[in-house]
Design a protein around this motif. Structure first.
Motif, mmCIF file in Angstrom:
data_model
loop_
_atom_site.group_PDB
_atom_site.id
_atom_site.type_symbol
_atom_site.label_atom_id
_atom_site.label_comp_id
_atom_site.label_asym_id
_atom_site.label_seq_id
_atom_site.Cartn_x
_atom_site.Cartn_y
_atom_site.Cartn_z
ATOM 1 N N LEU A 283 0.855 -1.336 -0.125
ATOM 2 C CA LEU A 283 -0.078 -0.069 -0.163
ATOM 3 C C LEU A 283 0.833 1.268 0.131
ATOM 4 O O LEU A 283 0.520 2.306 -0.488
ATOM 5 C CB LEU A 283 -0.830 0.027 1.418
ATOM 6 N N ILE A 284 2.012 1.125 0.625
ATOM 7 C CA ILE A 284 2.883 2.533 0.824
ATOM 8 C C ILE A 284 3.464 2.498 -0.684
ATOM 9 O O ILE A 284 3.430 3.670 -1.208
ATOM 10 C CB ILE A 284 3.970 2.275 1.957
ATOM 11 N N GLY A 285 3.680 1.536 -1.499
ATOM 12 C CA GLY A 285 4.453 1.637 -2.716
ATOM 13 C C GLY A 285 3.210 2.275 -3.746
ATOM 14 O O GLY A 285 3.451 2.854 -4.322
ATOM 15 N N ALA A 286 1.951 1.600 -3.502
ATOM 16 C CA ALA A 286 1.032 2.129 -4.268
ATOM 17 C C ALA A 286 0.718 3.786 -4.318
ATOM 18 O O ALA A 286 0.546 4.550 -5.088
ATOM 19 C CB ALA A 286 -0.208 1.548 -4.198
ATOM 20 N N ILE A 287 0.828 4.210 -2.908
ATOM 21 C CA ILE A 287 0.572 5.529 -2.803
ATOM 22 C C ILE A 287 1.539 6.429 -3.339
ATOM 23 O O ILE A 287 1.369 7.434 -4.076
ATOM 24 C CB ILE A 287 0.402 5.740 -1.256
ATOM 25 N N GLY A 288 3.052 5.944 -3.199
ATOM 26 C CA GLY A 288 3.944 6.612 -3.919
ATOM 27 C C GLY A 288 3.733 6.943 -5.234
ATOM 28 O O GLY A 288 4.094 7.817 -5.885
ATOM 29 N N ILE A 289 3.214 5.556 -6.196
ATOM 30 C CA ILE A 289 3.229 5.599 -7.598
ATOM 31 C C ILE A 289 1.963 6.856 -7.749
ATOM 32 O O ILE A 289 2.090 7.511 -8.982
ATOM 33 C CB ILE A 289 2.832 4.321 -7.883
ATOM 34 N N VAL A 290 1.014 6.706 -7.177
ATOM 35 C CA VAL A 290 -0.180 7.886 -7.309
ATOM 36 C C VAL A 290 0.465 9.357 -7.081
ATOM 37 O O VAL A 290 -0.046 10.051 -8.134
ATOM 38 C CB VAL A 290 -1.110 7.738 -6.261
ATOM 39 N N ILE A 291 1.356 9.572 -6.158
ATOM 40 C CA ILE A 291 1.799 10.935 -6.199
ATOM 41 C C ILE A 291 2.690 11.410 -7.400
ATOM 42 O O ILE A 291 2.602 12.415 -7.860
ATOM 43 C CB ILE A 291 2.975 11.035 -4.956
ATOM 44 N N LEU A 292 3.542 10.351 -7.743
ATOM 45 C CA LEU A 292 4.390 10.620 -8.962
ATOM 46 C C LEU A 292 3.503 10.667 -10.213
ATOM 47 O O LEU A 292 3.948 11.384 -11.129
ATOM 48 C CB LEU A 292 5.441 9.259 -9.072
ATOM 49 N N ILE A 293 2.486 9.868 -10.406
ATOM 50 C CA ILE A 293 1.605 10.020 -11.537
ATOM 51 C C ILE A 293 1.019 11.315 -11.541
ATOM 52 O O ILE A 293 0.886 12.297 -12.428
ATOM 53 C CB ILE A 293 0.467 8.957 -11.617
ATOM 54 N N SER A 294 0.419 11.970 -10.472
ATOM 55 C CA SER A 294 -0.087 13.294 -10.280
ATOM 56 C C SER A 294 0.988 14.331 -10.855
ATOM 57 O O SER A 294 0.446 15.264 -11.195
ATOM 58 C CB SER A 294 -0.555 13.707 -9.003
ATOM 59 N N ILE A 295 2.108 14.135 -10.664
ATOM 60 C CA ILE A 295 3.061 15.162 -11.078
ATOM 61 C C ILE A 295 3.525 15.007 -12.386
ATOM 62 O O ILE A 295 3.511 16.134 -13.055
ATOM 63 C CB ILE A 295 4.414 15.028 -10.275
ATOM 64 N N VAL A 297 1.321 13.655 -15.021
ATOM 65 C CA VAL A 297 0.152 13.959 -16.174
ATOM 66 C C VAL A 297 0.197 15.396 -16.745
ATOM 67 O O VAL A 297 -0.002 15.608 -17.820
ATOM 68 C CB VAL A 297 -1.183 13.613 -15.519
ATOM 69 N N PRO A 298 0.094 16.311 -15.648
ATOM 70 C CA PRO A 298 0.385 17.926 -16.282
ATOM 71 C C PRO A 298 1.170 18.172 -17.261
ATOM 72 O O PRO A 298 0.948 19.146 -18.085
ATOM 73 C CB PRO A 298 0.131 18.641 -15.109
ATOM 74 N N MET A 299 2.289 17.359 -17.061
ATOM 75 C CA MET A 299 3.397 17.814 -17.958
ATOM 76 C C MET A 299 3.440 17.064 -19.176
ATOM 77 O O MET A 299 4.043 17.533 -20.283
ATOM 78 C CB MET A 299 4.935 17.102 -17.475
ATOM 79 N N MET A 300 2.510 16.086 -19.543
ATOM 80 C CA MET A 300 2.380 15.042 -20.555
ATOM 81 C C MET A 300 1.809 15.926 -21.789
ATOM 82 O O MET A 300 2.280 15.956 -22.832
ATOM 83 C CB MET A 300 1.699 14.150 -20.230
ATOM 84 N N LEU A 317 -5.512 9.700 -23.566
ATOM 85 C CA LEU A 317 -5.725 8.275 -22.942
ATOM 86 C C LEU A 317 -4.557 7.915 -22.241
ATOM 87 O O LEU A 317 -4.858 7.187 -21.167
ATOM 88 C CB LEU A 317 -5.720 7.355 -24.448
ATOM 89 N N ILE A 318 -3.504 8.190 -22.463
ATOM 90 C CA ILE A 318 -2.124 7.813 -21.376
ATOM 91 C C ILE A 318 -2.389 8.540 -20.066
ATOM 92 O O ILE A 318 -2.297 7.703 -19.102
ATOM 93 C CB ILE A 318 -0.820 7.982 -22.044
ATOM 94 N N SER A 319 -2.704 9.791 -19.910
ATOM 95 C CA SER A 319 -3.006 10.539 -18.937
ATOM 96 C C SER A 319 -4.022 9.934 -18.154
ATOM 97 O O SER A 319 -3.820 9.871 -16.931
ATOM 98 C CB SER A 319 -3.025 11.817 -19.029
ATOM 99 N N ILE A 320 -4.966 9.097 -18.456
ATOM 100 C CA ILE A 320 -6.214 8.455 -17.827
ATOM 101 C C ILE A 320 -5.637 7.021 -17.359
ATOM 102 O O ILE A 320 -5.681 6.887 -16.096
ATOM 103 C CB ILE A 320 -7.098 8.523 -18.649
ATOM 104 N N LEU A 321 -5.116 6.324 -18.269
ATOM 105 C CA LEU A 321 -4.676 5.089 -18.168
ATOM 106 C C LEU A 321 -3.487 4.804 -16.996
ATOM 107 O O LEU A 321 -3.269 3.813 -16.242
ATOM 108 C CB LEU A 321 -4.072 4.277 -19.527
ATOM 109 N N LEU A 322 -2.862 5.842 -16.718
ATOM 110 C CA LEU A 322 -1.702 5.832 -15.952
ATOM 111 C C LEU A 322 -2.080 5.346 -14.527
ATOM 112 O O LEU A 322 -1.332 4.736 -13.860
ATOM 113 C CB LEU A 322 -0.670 7.237 -15.882
ATOM 114 N N TYR A 323 -3.174 5.752 -14.205
ATOM 115 C CA TYR A 323 -3.841 5.700 -13.049
ATOM 116 C C TYR A 323 -4.441 4.073 -12.622
ATOM 117 O O TYR A 323 -4.503 3.610 -11.298
ATOM 118 C CB TYR A 323 -4.743 6.509 -12.545
ATOM 119 N N ILE A 324 -3.917 3.297 -13.518
ATOM 120 C CA ILE A 324 -4.078 1.788 -13.597
ATOM 121 C C ILE A 324 -3.114 1.289 -12.683
ATOM 122 O O ILE A 324 -3.289 0.266 -11.875
ATOM 123 C CB ILE A 324 -4.134 1.025 -14.985
#
Length: 404
Positions: A283-295, A297-300, A317-324
């Motif tokens: 769960l800690i790893g998953a939270i870290g990935i969410v934070i990284l993706i949130s940073i 996506v706006p750059m993409m 489509l990539i900016s949406i699917l990353l949250y998988i």
């Protein structure tokens, strides 16, 4: 195996998987210089015919082999087993290629034929890597993965530049596997020594097929529903764009799956690990990935200006699917724990639920004429829900006995 050793071997496999997948993705992306979305869509149709051979290549016998006591004849017995199952898959794929030819889909038939031939050199690769997994020789697997990826990427780019369109997407697998076959012959002596014992093979398949079926059939059905929904609702070109966009996410997802098969499942089988520790770290790893993706996506969206009009939808489509990805981390690690403890029935029931849910999503998209972006949002929701369901199951009383 000590925790430090596990971490090292996991890091090696994760790094090599990530490097090889990035190489494959780079060539896949670069081919857009010569290919159009329709070409990627045609390949996706061929891959639907081939994916079962890719997923069930050894019918789970590798896991049954892993649980066996290793003797001096083990490698040659495993070589013989792989020779048999590889021959069956080659014949199945050749038959499917002929079926497409009969229905005047010569483009798809050609791709399936190339993919079928690519299975022949794969028998040596599978035999070698099975032996390496048993002995946790991750360094050899890492070298093999990277070399195969480089050879396949070069072959794909060269063939596309010479005028081969959708064919270049399949040629990557053929040349990569041929290169890998000759490499494993050098790295692992005895690959051409064969012994056959069908009583042993029945035991391997009896144990291993449960694992293979459990870990593969669910995502396979899920994959078919996903691909057929897009193909039927949006068409071949949209299927190509979707798969092009999702390829970036699959780089990470396939790396996670490889770490699970190569390291996590064998480790959870051999060593007693507390579920509570596995769950909290995941769960800690998953939270870290969410934070990284949130940073990220706006750059993409900055890269949209560099794409032609036919390819611009992939950024959204990539900016949406990353949250998988964070949901997939939770599912892969915890499902590895589940399977290692032989909770096959529970895993299968959850996969049935996931597939039915996706089928319902596909029906909604079709019924209400939704966009492919809407479908991507639904895909993220389905992945998140299946991870939450698995997490809830593992938190229940019935699973407390596994905290050893």
């Amino acid at each position: 195996m000590e925790a430090k050793s596990l971490a090292k071997k996991t890091s090696i496999i994760a790094a090599s998987e990530l490097i090889s997948k990035l190489i494959n993705f780079a060539s896949f992306a670069l081919l857009a210089v010569w290919l159009v979305p329709e070409d990627y869509g045609v390949f996706a149709i061929a891959w639907m015919a081939f994916v079962a051979a890719d997923a069930f290549f050894d019918l789970g016998g590798g896991v049954g082999f892993f649980r066996e006591e290793i003797t001096k004849n083990s490698q040659s017995l495993f070589n013989g087993y792989i020779l048999i199952v590889a021959s069956v898959w080659v014949l199945v794929q050749l038959s499917l290629s002929y079926v497409f030819y009969l229905f005047d889909r010569t483009d798809v038939a050609t791709l399936v034929l190339i993919l079928a031939v690519s299975l022949i050199p794969r028998l040596g690769i599978a035999a070698a890597t099975g032996w390496w997994k048993v002995n946790f020789q991750t360094e050899k697997m890492a070298v093999l993965q990277c070399v195969v990826a480089i050879a396949g990427a070069v072959a794909a780019v060269v063939s596309a530049s010479l005028g081969l369109a959708f064919e270049s997407l399949a040629i990557r697998f053929l040349i990569g596997n041929v290169t890998g076959f000759f490499l494993v012959l050098l790295m692992q002596p005895g690959l051409l020594n064969y012994q056959f014992d069908f009583s042993v093979y029945r035991r391997w398949v009896g144990e291993g097929f449960k694992y293979s079926l459990t870990t593969n059939w669910g995502w396979l059905v899920f994959y078919y529903i996903e691909q057929q929904t897009i193909l039927l609702v949006f068409g071949t070109a949209s299927l190509g764009i979707y798969n092009y966009a999702k390829k970036a996410i699959e780089v990470a997802m396939q790396s996670m799956g490889a770490v699970s098969r190569t390291i996590l499942v064998p480790y959870f089988i051999r060593y007693s690990i507390k579920l509570s520790g596995v769950r909290s770290k995941t769960l800690i790893g998953a939270i870290g990935i969410v934070i990284l993706i949130s940073i990220m996506v706006p750059m993409m969206h900055y890269f949209e200006r560099f794409l032609s009009s036919q390819w611009q939808p992939i950024i959204e489509l990539i900016s949406i699917l990353l949250y998988i990805l964070p949901a997939n981390v939770v599912f892969v690690v915890l499902s590895s724990y589940l399977v290692a403890n032989k909770k096959y029935r529970s895993f299968i029931l959850m996969e049935v639920f996931n597939s039915l849910l996706l089928a319902f999503v596909g029906l909604l998209v079709y019924q209400y004429d939704m966009s492919i972006s809407d479908f991507c949002y639904f895909m993220v929701a389905v992945y998140m829900l299946k991870s939450v369901v698995l997490l809830g199951y593992l938190s229940g009383r019935k699973f407390r006995q596994l905290d050893l």
